[in-house]
Design a protein around this motif. Structure first.
Motif, PDB file in Angstrom:
ATOM      1  N   PHE A  66      25.104  -8.030 -26.014  1.00 54.50           N
ATOM      2  CA  PHE A  66      25.820  -8.228 -27.273  1.00 54.50           C
ATOM      3  C   PHE A  66      26.934  -7.196 -27.324  1.00 54.50           C
ATOM      4  O   PHE A  66      26.703  -6.010 -27.058  1.00 54.50           O
ATOM      5  CB  PHE A  66      24.886  -8.030 -28.470  1.00 54.50           C
ATOM      6  N   GLY A 111      27.730 -14.116 -25.116  1.00 48.92           N
ATOM      7  CA  GLY A 111      28.288 -15.011 -26.113  1.00 48.92           C
ATOM      8  C   GLY A 111      29.291 -16.039 -25.661  1.00 48.92           C
ATOM      9  O   GLY A 111      29.787 -16.806 -26.483  1.00 48.92           O
ATOM     10  N   HIS A 120      23.336 -18.525 -35.609  1.00 51.60           N
ATOM     11  CA  HIS A 120      21.896 -18.307 -35.485  1.00 51.60           C
ATOM     12  C   HIS A 120      21.348 -19.014 -34.248  1.00 51.60           C
ATOM     13  O   HIS A 120      20.521 -18.445 -33.522  1.00 51.60           O
ATOM     14  CB  HIS A 120      21.151 -18.769 -36.738  1.00 51.60           C
ATOM     15  N   ARG A 176      22.926 -19.552 -31.584  1.00 51.53           N
ATOM     16  CA  ARG A 176      23.392 -18.759 -30.443  1.00 51.53           C
ATOM     17  C   ARG A 176      22.417 -17.622 -30.165  1.00 51.53           C
ATOM     18  O   ARG A 176      21.976 -17.419 -29.041  1.00 51.53           O
ATOM     19  CB  ARG A 176      24.783 -18.206 -30.740  1.00 51.53           C
ATOM     20  N   LYS A 177      22.078 -16.851 -31.209  1.00 49.59           N
ATOM     21  CA  LYS A 177      21.143 -15.731 -31.038  1.00 49.59           C
ATOM     22  C   LYS A 177      19.787 -16.196 -30.539  1.00 49.59           C
ATOM     23  O   LYS A 177      19.194 -15.574 -29.660  1.00 49.59           O
ATOM     24  CB  LYS A 177      20.945 -14.995 -32.361  1.00 49.59           C
ATOM     25  N   ASN A 230      18.152 -15.164 -26.988  1.00 53.31           N
ATOM     26  CA  ASN A 230      16.834 -14.545 -26.932  1.00 53.31           C
ATOM     27  C   ASN A 230      15.919 -15.315 -25.982  1.00 53.31           C
ATOM     28  O   ASN A 230      15.231 -14.726 -25.151  1.00 53.31           O
ATOM     29  CB  ASN A 230      16.226 -14.482 -28.332  1.00 53.31           C
ATOM     30  N   GLU A 270      23.312  -8.590 -34.370  1.00 53.59           N
ATOM     31  CA  GLU A 270      22.532  -9.101 -33.234  1.00 53.59           C
ATOM     32  C   GLU A 270      21.542  -8.055 -32.744  1.00 53.59           C
ATOM     33  O   GLU A 270      20.367  -8.355 -32.500  1.00 53.59           O
ATOM     34  CB  GLU A 270      23.486  -9.518 -32.111  1.00 53.59           C
ATOM     35  N   GLU A 276      18.706  -7.612 -35.310  1.00 49.32           N
ATOM     36  CA  GLU A 276      17.757  -8.725 -35.318  1.00 49.32           C
ATOM     37  C   GLU A 276      16.802  -8.622 -34.131  1.00 49.32           C
ATOM     38  O   GLU A 276      15.600  -8.814 -34.274  1.00 49.32           O
ATOM     39  CB  GLU A 276      18.471 -10.082 -35.312  1.00 49.32           C
TER      40      GLU A 276
END
Length: 191
Positions: free
Chosen positions: A7, A39, A88, A90-91, A95, A113, A116
């Motif tokens: 990130f 990303g 969201h 994407r995250k 993960n 990011e 979270e």
């Protein structure tokens, strides 16, 4: 660790050291045999870390929301791109695809990011190593804030170990490789 999620900022920051460190991180990730999950953009530190991996023949998986792809931010030379609907999504996919996480310098999005992923680790939703590449002390105020959270009783002392902080790429990756998740999966205890 096989895939490392990174990130970082979609801008380059002020001064060339941020781009240099992002590129170096990418090169070393590839040389150590890891793949990159990031990303999906070609700009800023995001583009630099991806280009670093690609320069060494490494694998780069991008995850980009449709609205950013429409702004022509998508990196066209990476190994694979996943287009998702929301930030969201994407995250969540980053993960799912990664075994560890590194934060480079960035803005609100990068911090969100990182936090979270730390929160998910604290809640035992994953057991991944989470690192910060602290380029030129960029994250020193964040580390100080974490210490204040512990001092004031808002963060347990044991959670300090969830965040690995280093200023050198090799040291960071070595510590992340040796990371042992917390044994206690209980988020909080009733007193």
């Amino acid at each position: 660790m096989k895939y490392i999620a990174v990130f970082c900022g979609s801008s380059s920051g002020n001064g060339g050291e941020f781009i240099e460190q992002a590129t170096s991180l990418g090169e070393i990730i590839a040389r150590k045999g890891y793949g990159l999950v990031y990303g999906g953009a070609h700009v800023g530190l995001m583009g630099a870390v991806a280009d670093g991996v690609l320069s060494q023949g490494g694998e780069v998986i991008g995850v980009i929301p449709e609205f950013l792809k429409k702004k022509e931010l998508e990196h066209k030379s990476i190994t694979k791109i996943h287009v998702v609907e929301t930030m969201h999504d994407r995250k969540a996919l980053m993960n799912e695809l990664s075994d560890a996480v590194i934060a480079l310098p960035g803005g609100y999005g990068t911090l969100e990011e990182l936090f979270e992923m730390l929160t998910w680790s604290q809640l035992a939703l994953h057991k991944k190593a989470i690192g910060i590449l602290n380029v030129n002390g960029y994250y020193d105020p964040l580390i100080e804030m974490s210490e204040k959270m512990i001092e004031k009783g808002f963060l347990k002392e044991e959670y300090r170990k969830l965040l690995i902080v280093e200023s050198k790429v090799d040291n960071l990756l070595d510590k992340m490789h040796k990371f042992e998740p917390l044994k206690n999966d209980k988020w909080f205890e009733v007193k």
